[in-house]
Design a protein around this motif. Structure first.
Motif, short mmCIF file in Angstrom:
data_model
loop_
_atom_site.label_atom_id
_atom_site.label_comp_id
_atom_site.label_asym_id
_atom_site.label_seq_id
_atom_site.Cartn_x
_atom_site.Cartn_y
_atom_site.Cartn_z
N MET A 1 0.84 -1.17 0.00
CA MET A 1 0.00 0.00 0.00
C MET A 1 0.89 1.25 0.00
O MET A 1 1.85 1.33 0.76
N TRP A 2 0.58 2.14 -0.87
CA TRP A 2 1.31 3.40 -0.94
C TRP A 2 0.94 4.26 0.25
O TRP A 2 -0.21 4.34 0.64
N THR A 3 1.95 4.90 0.83
CA THR A 3 1.75 5.77 1.98
C THR A 3 2.20 7.17 1.60
O THR A 3 3.24 7.35 0.98
N GLU A 4 1.39 8.15 1.98
CA GLU A 4 1.80 9.53 1.75
C GLU A 4 2.47 10.05 3.00
O GLU A 4 1.89 10.05 4.08
N GLN A 5 3.74 10.46 2.83
CA GLN A 5 4.49 11.03 3.95
C GLN A 5 5.51 12.01 3.41
O GLN A 5 6.10 11.78 2.34
N ASP A 6 5.70 13.09 4.11
CA ASP A 6 6.68 14.11 3.72
C ASP A 6 6.50 14.55 2.27
O ASP A 6 7.46 14.63 1.50
N ASN A 7 5.25 14.82 1.87
CA ASN A 7 4.93 15.30 0.52
C ASN A 7 5.36 14.33 -0.57
O ASN A 7 5.77 14.75 -1.66
N ALA A 8 5.25 13.03 -0.32
CA ALA A 8 5.58 12.04 -1.33
C ALA A 8 4.79 10.75 -1.07
O ALA A 8 4.43 10.45 0.07
N LEU A 9 4.54 10.00 -2.15
CA LEU A 9 3.99 8.66 -2.02
C LEU A 9 5.17 7.69 -1.94
O LEU A 9 6.11 7.79 -2.74
N THR A 10 5.13 6.78 -0.98
CA THR A 10 6.23 5.82 -0.82
C THR A 10 5.70 4.39 -0.79
O THR A 10 4.58 4.15 -0.31
N CYS A 11 6.50 3.50 -1.31
CA CYS A 11 6.16 2.08 -1.29
C CYS A 11 7.41 1.28 -1.64
O CYS A 11 8.32 1.81 -2.29
N ALA A 12 7.45 0.04 -1.21
CA ALA A 12 8.56 -0.86 -1.55
C ALA A 12 8.00 -2.23 -1.88
O ALA A 12 6.97 -2.65 -1.34
N PHE A 13 8.69 -2.91 -2.79
CA PHE A 13 8.28 -4.25 -3.23
C PHE A 13 9.48 -5.18 -3.15
O PHE A 13 10.61 -4.80 -3.45
N ARG A 14 9.22 -6.44 -2.80
CA ARG A 14 10.26 -7.48 -2.76
C ARG A 14 9.91 -8.53 -3.82
O ARG A 14 8.76 -8.95 -3.94
N PHE A 15 10.94 -8.96 -4.55
CA PHE A 15 10.78 -9.95 -5.62
C PHE A 15 11.61 -11.18 -5.30
O PHE A 15 12.41 -11.18 -4.35
N LYS A 16 11.44 -12.24 -6.09
CA LYS A 16 12.11 -13.51 -5.76
C LYS A 16 13.62 -13.42 -5.86
O LYS A 16 14.33 -14.15 -5.18
N ASP A 17 14.14 -12.51 -6.73
CA ASP A 17 15.58 -12.40 -6.88
C ASP A 17 15.93 -11.07 -7.57
O ASP A 17 15.03 -10.31 -7.94
N PHE A 18 17.21 -10.82 -7.72
CA PHE A 18 17.67 -9.57 -8.33
C PHE A 18 17.22 -9.45 -9.78
O PHE A 18 16.79 -8.39 -10.22
N ARG A 19 17.32 -10.52 -10.53
CA ARG A 19 16.94 -10.49 -11.95
C ARG A 19 15.49 -10.07 -12.11
O ARG A 19 15.17 -9.26 -12.98
#
Length: 86
Positions: A1-19
């Motif tokens: 879920m995107w969060t609005e903080q400090d005048n920006a939308l932030t989010c992070a995603f994790r994937f199975k590997d670097f590729r």
């Protein structure tokens, strides 16, 4: 879920590997070019973090940010990314 903080939308995603994370980033780059709206992002192995704001509007969150966030969510789903808690 995107969060609005400090005048920006932030989010992070994790994937199975670097590729997979890098392939996702490549597709996000194409979408950002298409929308002419470019994210601040970082990558640490299989994790991609975003911070979206509109520089031309004074570095605040606008409809452009919400539009890019929605596109990023679709791509993350296609790559089976797991959204990380903010």
């Amino acid at each position: 879920m995107w969060t609005e903080q400090d005048n920006a939308l932030t989010c992070a995603f994790r994937f199975k590997d670097f590729r997979t994370a890098f392939s996702f980033m490549t597709d996000v780059a194409e979408e950002a070019e298409f929308q002419d709206h470019h994210p601040w992002w970082s990558n640490d192995y299989n994790t991609v973090s975003f911070r979206l704001c509109t520089h031309s509007a004074g570095r605040v969150v606008t409809a452009k940010d919400h539009g890019l966030a929605a596109a990023i969510d679709k791509l993350a789903t296609a790559y089976q990314g797991k959204e990380l808690a903010s």
